[in-house]
Design a protein around this motif. Structure first.
Motif, PDB file in Angstrom:
ATOM      1  N   THR A   1      18.786   9.328   1.035  1.00 41.33           N
ATOM      2  CA  THR A   1      18.082   8.584   2.234  1.00 41.33           C
ATOM      3  C   THR A   1      16.440   8.730   1.995  1.00 41.33           C
ATOM      4  OG1 THR A   1      19.946   8.762   3.737  1.00 41.33           O
ATOM      5  CG2 THR A   1      17.711   7.845   4.415  1.00 41.33           C
ATOM      6  N   GLY A   2      15.780   7.723   1.680  1.00 39.80           N
ATOM      7  CA  GLY A   2      14.407   8.249   1.651  1.00 39.80           C
ATOM      8  C   GLY A   2      13.372   7.037   2.225  1.00 39.80           C
ATOM      9  N   TRP A   3      12.233   7.306   1.999  1.00 41.96           N
ATOM     10  CA  TRP A   3      11.305   6.534   2.518  1.00 41.96           C
ATOM     11  C   TRP A   3       9.832   6.113   1.863  1.00 41.96           C
ATOM     12  CZ3 TRP A   3      13.608  10.353   5.058  1.00 41.96           C
ATOM     13  CH2 TRP A   3      14.760   9.958   5.791  1.00 41.96           C
ATOM     14  N   PHE A   4       9.647   4.808   1.293  1.00 40.18           N
ATOM     15  CA  PHE A   4       8.434   4.530   0.639  1.00 40.18           C
ATOM     16  C   PHE A   4       7.459   4.574   1.892  1.00 40.18           C
ATOM     17  CE2 PHE A   4      11.760   2.423  -1.781  1.00 40.18           C
ATOM     18  CZ  PHE A   4      11.406   3.128  -2.929  1.00 40.18           C
TER      19      PHE A   4
ATOM     20  N   GLY B   1       0.742  -1.355  -0.001  1.00 32.78           N
ATOM     21  CA  GLY B   1       0.179   0.002  -0.010  1.00 32.78           C
ATOM     22  C   GLY B   1       0.791   1.265  -0.227  1.00 32.78           C
ATOM     23  N   LEU B   2       1.895   1.220  -0.612  1.00 36.78           N
ATOM     24  CA  LEU B   2       3.097   2.359  -0.769  1.00 36.78           C
ATOM     25  C   LEU B   2       2.306   3.346  -1.585  1.00 36.78           C
ATOM     26  CD1 LEU B   2       6.125   0.539  -1.105  1.00 36.78           C
ATOM     27  CD2 LEU B   2       5.280   1.247   0.992  1.00 36.78           C
ATOM     28  N   ARG B   3       2.086   4.647  -0.985  1.00 40.45           N
ATOM     29  CA  ARG B   3       1.749   5.903  -2.007  1.00 40.45           C
ATOM     30  C   ARG B   3       2.593   6.984  -2.392  1.00 40.45           C
ATOM     31  NH1 ARG B   3      -1.781   2.510  -2.917  1.00 40.45           N
ATOM     32  NH2 ARG B   3      -3.659   2.144  -2.051  1.00 40.45           N
ATOM     33  N   GLU B   4       3.793   6.949  -1.628  1.00 39.35           N
ATOM     34  CA  GLU B   4       4.723   8.101  -1.996  1.00 39.35           C
ATOM     35  C   GLU B   4       6.007   7.840  -1.474  1.00 39.35           C
ATOM     36  OE1 GLU B   4       2.878  11.333   0.285  1.00 39.35           O
ATOM     37  OE2 GLU B   4       3.819  10.917   2.174  1.00 39.35           O
ATOM     38  N   PHE B   5       6.850   8.575  -1.998  1.00 37.89           N
ATOM     39  CA  PHE B   5       8.392   8.384  -1.712  1.00 37.89           C
ATOM     40  C   PHE B   5       8.918   9.815  -1.272  1.00 37.89           C
ATOM     41  CE2 PHE B   5      12.923   8.521  -2.854  1.00 37.89           C
ATOM     42  CZ  PHE B   5      13.148   7.403  -1.814  1.00 37.89           C
ATOM     43  N   GLU B   6       9.515   9.996  -0.082  1.00 40.70           N
ATOM     44  CA  GLU B   6      10.210  11.105   0.284  1.00 40.70           C
ATOM     45  C   GLU B   6      11.511  10.731   0.664  1.00 40.70           C
ATOM     46  OE1 GLU B   6       8.547  12.382   4.171  1.00 40.70           O
ATOM     47  OE2 GLU B   6       9.411  10.674   5.172  1.00 40.70           O
ATOM     48  N   CYS B   7      12.348  12.004   0.330  1.00 32.87           N
ATOM     49  CA  CYS B   7      13.729  11.516   0.445  1.00 32.87           C
ATOM     50  C   CYS B   7      14.631  13.096   0.646  1.00 32.87           C
ATOM     51  CB  CYS B   7      14.217  10.983  -0.428  1.00 32.87           C
ATOM     52  SG  CYS B   7      14.685  11.683  -2.130  1.00 32.87           S
ATOM     53  N   HIS B   8      15.874  12.783   1.179  1.00 31.20           N
ATOM     54  CA  HIS B   8      16.818  13.826   1.195  1.00 31.20           C
ATOM     55  C   HIS B   8      18.024  13.389   0.935  1.00 31.20           C
ATOM     56  CE1 HIS B   8      18.398  12.383   5.175  1.00 31.20           C
ATOM     57  NE2 HIS B   8      17.194  12.464   5.660  1.00 31.20           N
TER      58      HIS B   8
ATOM     59  N   VAL C   1       9.083   1.107   3.835  1.00 32.21           N
ATOM     60  CA  VAL C   1      10.426   0.676   3.416  1.00 32.21           C
ATOM     61  C   VAL C   1      11.535   1.813   3.322  1.00 32.21           C
ATOM     62  CG1 VAL C   1      11.721  -0.365   1.500  1.00 32.21           C
ATOM     63  CG2 VAL C   1       9.444  -0.832   2.181  1.00 32.21           C
ATOM     64  N   SER C   2      12.582   1.705   3.976  1.00 29.20           N
ATOM     65  CA  SER C   2      13.736   2.617   3.662  1.00 29.20           C
ATOM     66  C   SER C   2      14.510   2.552   2.714  1.00 29.20           C
ATOM     67  CB  SER C   2      14.295   2.869   5.265  1.00 29.20           C
ATOM     68  OG  SER C   2      13.543   3.030   6.307  1.00 29.20           O
ATOM     69  N   ALA C   3      15.236   3.243   2.228  1.00 34.22           N
ATOM     70  CA  ALA C   3      16.154   3.315   0.920  1.00 34.22           C
ATOM     71  C   ALA C   3      17.187   4.253   0.994  1.00 34.22           C
ATOM     72  CB  ALA C   3      15.267   3.944  -0.512  1.00 34.22           C
ATOM     73  N   ILE C   4      18.395   3.772   0.903  1.00 29.73           N
ATOM     74  CA  ILE C   4      19.477   4.484   0.885  1.00 29.73           C
ATOM     75  C   ILE C   4      20.275   4.248  -0.490  1.00 29.73           C
ATOM     76  CG2 ILE C   4      21.821   5.133   2.211  1.00 29.73           C
ATOM     77  CD1 ILE C   4      20.368   3.761   4.412  1.00 29.73           C
ATOM     78  N   PHE C   5      20.897   5.452  -1.136  1.00 30.28           N
ATOM     79  CA  PHE C   5      21.640   5.337  -2.360  1.00 30.28           C
ATOM     80  C   PHE C   5      22.871   6.204  -2.124  1.00 30.28           C
ATOM     81  CE2 PHE C   5      22.350   7.117  -6.654  1.00 30.28           C
ATOM     82  CZ  PHE C   5      23.033   5.972  -7.270  1.00 30.28           C
ATOM     83  N   TYR C   6      24.043   5.479  -2.335  1.00 31.37           N
ATOM     84  CA  TYR C   6      25.224   6.115  -1.815  1.00 31.37           C
ATOM     85  C   TYR C   6      25.850   6.691  -3.067  1.00 31.37           C
ATOM     86  CZ  TYR C   6      25.040   3.462   2.328  1.00 31.37           C
ATOM     87  OH  TYR C   6      24.605   3.145   3.575  1.00 31.37           O
ATOM     88  N   LEU C   7      26.391   7.991  -2.724  1.00 34.17           N
ATOM     89  CA  LEU C   7      27.158   8.774  -4.192  1.00 34.17           C
ATOM     90  C   LEU C   7      28.486   8.898  -3.950  1.00 34.17           C
ATOM     91  CD1 LEU C   7      24.455  11.968  -3.612  1.00 34.17           C
ATOM     92  CD2 LEU C   7      24.349   9.883  -5.152  1.00 34.17           C
ATOM     93  N   ASN C   8      29.137   8.505  -2.726  1.00 35.21           N
ATOM     94  CA  ASN C   8      30.594   8.434  -2.877  1.00 35.21           C
ATOM     95  C   ASN C   8      31.052   7.426  -1.677  1.00 35.21           C
ATOM     96  OD1 ASN C   8      30.251   9.515  -0.130  1.00 35.21           O
ATOM     97  ND2 ASN C   8      31.967  10.584  -0.380  1.00 35.21           N
ATOM     98  N   GLU C   9      32.351   7.119  -1.830  1.00 40.26           N
ATOM     99  CA  GLU C   9      32.945   6.092  -0.836  1.00 40.26           C
ATOM    100  C   GLU C   9      34.010   6.787   0.255  1.00 40.26           C
ATOM    101  OE1 GLU C   9      35.525   2.051  -0.804  1.00 40.26           O
ATOM    102  OE2 GLU C   9      34.706   2.743  -2.579  1.00 40.26           O
ATOM    103  N   PRO C  10      33.342   6.884   1.238  1.00 39.83           N
ATOM    104  CA  PRO C  10      34.476   7.557   2.282  1.00 39.83           C
ATOM    105  C   PRO C  10      35.791   6.847   2.531  1.00 39.83           C
ATOM    106  CG  PRO C  10      32.486   7.156   3.258  1.00 39.83           C
ATOM    107  CD  PRO C  10      32.274   6.340   1.942  1.00 39.83           C
ATOM    108  N   VAL C  11      36.972   7.540   2.725  1.00 40.18           N
ATOM    109  CA  VAL C  11      38.079   6.966   2.852  1.00 40.18           C
ATOM    110  C   VAL C  11      38.226   5.688   3.928  1.00 40.18           C
ATOM    111  CG1 VAL C  11      40.637   7.174   3.752  1.00 40.18           C
ATOM    112  CG2 VAL C  11      39.495   8.974   2.509  1.00 40.18           C
TER     113      VAL C  11
END
Length: 192
Positions: A186-189, A94-101, A126-136
């Motif tokens: 980082t976001g949430w369905f 029953g997911l209806r929207e996705f919010e993220c920052h 459902v939480s979702a994380i998409f990585y943009l870089n790799e820390p040292v």
């Protein structure tokens, strides 16, 4: 194929991780965009319970607003809306929207162990994380077992293009202290 694995992994373990979920070039473009954002100190809680708590988390965020999103941000939101449709078709959540920052952890940035669902609300599913870089070094995402939240199930090193999602109300997780900057989306369905 990855999306099929995502569904089965959410059912079996409550979480999913994949490298190269989205192209590296896309990550680099979003990472460049991060340099132009106006970051704000992240808070914990929601509504009247929302507060700054630097002993729990010390990252900065920039919320994405669909109405004013850049082309790159819109492309990411479209990917997540497509994924939301697949999750709904397979799991009937029953997911209806996705919010993220965007999330930015400076050196020594962290977020202690927590669940992503706010007290008194069942909206984040459902939480979702998409990585943009790799820390040292550092900045790993620690995933705890769905059955036993004291048991570490995985430590995921952030890498550009990698993606993690998990059940917001069942999977405890934390971000270990970073030794260099760490950027992600980082976001949430959510249900309405």
């Amino acid at each position: 194929m990855k999306k099929e694995m995502l569904i089965s992994s959410l059912i079996e373990k409550g979480w999913f991780h994949a490298e190269d979920f989205l192209p590296q070039e896309f990550c680099l473009e979003l990472l460049e965009e991060c340099k132009t954002l106006e970051w704000k100190t992240a808070h914990v809680g929601a509504g009247n319970l929302k507060q700054e708590a630097l002993e729990i988390r010390n990252d900065s965020i920039f919320w994405i607003d669909e109405k004013s999103a850049s082309n790159l941000q819109t492309k990411y939101l479209e990917e997540m809306h497509s994924l939301m449709g697949e999750i709904n078709r397979e799991l009937y959540l029953g997911l209806r929207e996705f919010e993220c920052h965007f999330a930015h952890y400076k050196t020594s940035g962290f977020y202690k162990k927590h669940l992503d669902q706010h007290k008194g609300s069942q909206k984040r599913v459902v939480s979702a994380i998409f990585y943009l870089n790799e820390p040292v070094a550092g900045g790993e995402l620690v995933i705890y077992s769905k059955e036993n939240p004291e048991t570490v199930e995985a430590k995921i090193k952030p890498r550009p293009g990698s993606f993690v999602c998990f059940l917001s109300n069942q999977i405890y997780h934390e971000v270990l202290p970073t030794e260099s900057e760490r950027y992600s989306l980082t976001g949430w369905f959510r249900t309405l």
